[in-house]
Design an enzyme around this catalytic site. Structure first.
Site, PDB file in Angstrom:
ATOM      1  N   ASP A  95       1.313   7.815  -7.545  1.00 25.73           N
ATOM      2  CA  ASP A  95       2.547   7.105  -7.193  1.00 25.73           C
ATOM      3  C   ASP A  95       3.745   7.911  -7.655  1.00 25.73           C
ATOM      4  O   ASP A  95       4.027   7.985  -8.853  1.00 25.73           O
ATOM      5  CB  ASP A  95       2.571   5.725  -7.858  1.00 25.73           C
ATOM      6  CG  ASP A  95       1.700   4.738  -7.108  1.00 25.73           C
ATOM      7  OD1 ASP A  95       1.803   4.679  -5.871  1.00 25.73           O
ATOM      8  OD2 ASP A  95       0.911   4.029  -7.762  1.00 25.73           O
ATOM      9  N   ASP A 119      -1.908  -1.528  -0.783  1.00 24.08           N
ATOM     10  CA  ASP A 119      -1.544  -0.946  -2.080  1.00 24.08           C
ATOM     11  C   ASP A 119      -0.738  -1.932  -2.917  1.00 24.08           C
ATOM     12  O   ASP A 119       0.325  -2.395  -2.495  1.00 24.08           O
ATOM     13  CB  ASP A 119      -0.724   0.337  -1.829  1.00 24.08           C
ATOM     14  CG  ASP A 119      -0.346   1.057  -3.116  1.00 24.08           C
ATOM     15  OD1 ASP A 119      -0.801   0.654  -4.186  1.00 24.08           O
ATOM     16  OD2 ASP A 119       0.425   2.035  -3.018  1.00 24.08           O
TER      17      ASP A 119
HETATM   18  C1  DX5 Z   1       3.598   0.204  -6.077  1.00 24.06           C
HETATM   19  C2  DX5 Z   1       2.642   1.355  -6.173  1.00 24.06           C
HETATM   20  C3  DX5 Z   1       1.229   1.044  -6.502  1.00 24.06           C
HETATM   21  C4  DX5 Z   1       0.852   0.087  -7.527  1.00 24.06           C
HETATM   22  C5  DX5 Z   1      -0.554   0.252  -8.095  1.00 24.06           C
HETATM   23  O1  DX5 Z   1       4.530   0.232  -7.088  1.00 24.06           O
HETATM   24  O2  DX5 Z   1       2.650   2.006  -4.947  1.00 24.06           O
HETATM   25  O3  DX5 Z   1       0.292   2.013  -6.110  1.00 24.06           O
HETATM   26  O4  DX5 Z   1       1.794  -0.087  -8.494  1.00 24.06           O
HETATM   27  O5  DX5 Z   1      -0.682  -0.394  -9.279  1.00 24.06           O
HETATM   28  P1  DX5 Z   1      -1.469  -1.771  -9.460  1.00 24.06           P
HETATM   29  O6  DX5 Z   1      -2.837  -1.567  -8.839  1.00 24.06           O
HETATM   30  O7  DX5 Z   1      -1.488  -1.951 -10.914  1.00 24.06           O
HETATM   31  O8  DX5 Z   1      -0.693  -2.817  -8.714  1.00 24.06           O
HETATM   32 ZN    ZN Z   2       1.017   3.534  -4.374  1.00 20.97          ZN
END
Ligand code: DX5
Ligand code: ZN
Length: 247
Positions: free
Chosen positions: A46, A193
């Site tokens: 990310d 996601d």
């Molecule tokens: C959105 C991001 C993510 C997300 C993943 O902010 O694109 O990929 O935070 O984290 P979890 O699985 O903890 O929501």
């Molecule tokens: Zn992401």
């Protein structure tokens, strides 16, 4: 036309992409090793620039530094992505996803530009080019890139932080995206996601996504291996997506 790399990624689906930024950064190599034998095949990075969304995370140096057998799935939550995509290709991205909201006027050209970049991991692979949309963006707004895009990501949280709650209206958006993909008659991968947990993975699997990103649900500081295994197994038992597209 569908390439052999695209076919390979398709053959892995439904697949979990592990949100590596939720891992313990002091032990990143060991954290990745914990994914061995779980069925995970992708690491999700990310990238947030503090402008497109509030958080600042990581960039190409970190992605390049992660030496791994896993596919590198790079999610760019940055402003002006056209000026940055080549750095991520050079860092070893196998998949690059950009946000529609970061470049609405030129999203088609941006996807085309990603598809022209070289995959430095192998000459046999291209880079899978993805478009992502935020929870507030209607699915219909991606219809003009369906002729070029390889992957669509529906965000189930607002970009910025791990560990947020899954926004319920995402289920409807997944259905709409599946309809659009079927109408396109192209083999477009569908990714979800954000907000994925061990409690909701069963329901998410019934929404028939191809790729599911999970960060904090895997790297909870306790047992990433068991978490990843449970998430992959539950996902694999989910609803098979009816695929109507080119071969
Ligand atoms: C959105 C991001 C993510 C997300 C993943 O902010 O694109 O990929 O935070 O984290 P979890 O699985 O903890 O929501
Ligand atoms: Zn992401």
């Amino acid at each position: 036309m569908t390439t052999s790399f695209h076919h390979y990624v398709r053959s892995l689906t439904p697949m979990l992409s592990a949100g590596i930024l939720a891992a313990d950064v002091m032990h990143i190599g060991e954290e990745i090793e914990k994914l061995d034998g779980t069925g995970v095949k992708m690491l999700h990075f990310d990238v947030m620039d503090g402008v497109f969304c509030p958080m600042i995370t990581t960039g190409p140096c970190f992605i390049k530094g992660v030496k791994t057998k896993y596919l590198k799935d790079v999610h760019l939550m940055v402003q002006n992505p056209i000026t940055k995509i080549s750095q991520f290709a050079e860092a070893g991205a196998d998949m690059i996803t950009v946000h529609l909201e970061s470049c609405p006027d030129h999203i088609h050209a941006l996807i085309q530009a990603i598809k022209k970049l070289k995959n430095v991991n192998s000459v046999e692979r291209e880079i899978i080019a993805g478009v992502a949309i935020n929870p507030g963006t209607p699915v219909d707004s991606i219809k003009n890139v369906l002729d070029v895009v390889d992957m669509i990501t529906i965000l189930a949280v607002n970009p910025g932080w791990q560990g947020q709650s899954f926004i319920k209206t995402t289920a409807k958006k997944l259905q709409q995206a599946i309809s659009l993909i079927n109408e396109s008659e192209r083999d477009i991968l569908l990714c979800i996601d954000g907000g994925v947990t061990k409690d909701n993975i069963h329901d998410i699997a019934q929404m028939a996504p191809d790729i599911v990103v999970a960060g904090s649900a895997i790297f909870d500081g306790k047992d990433p291996q068991a978490n990843a295994r449970f998430l992959v197994e539950t996902l694999k038992k989910g609803k098979a997506k009816e695929i109507i597209h080119e071969t």
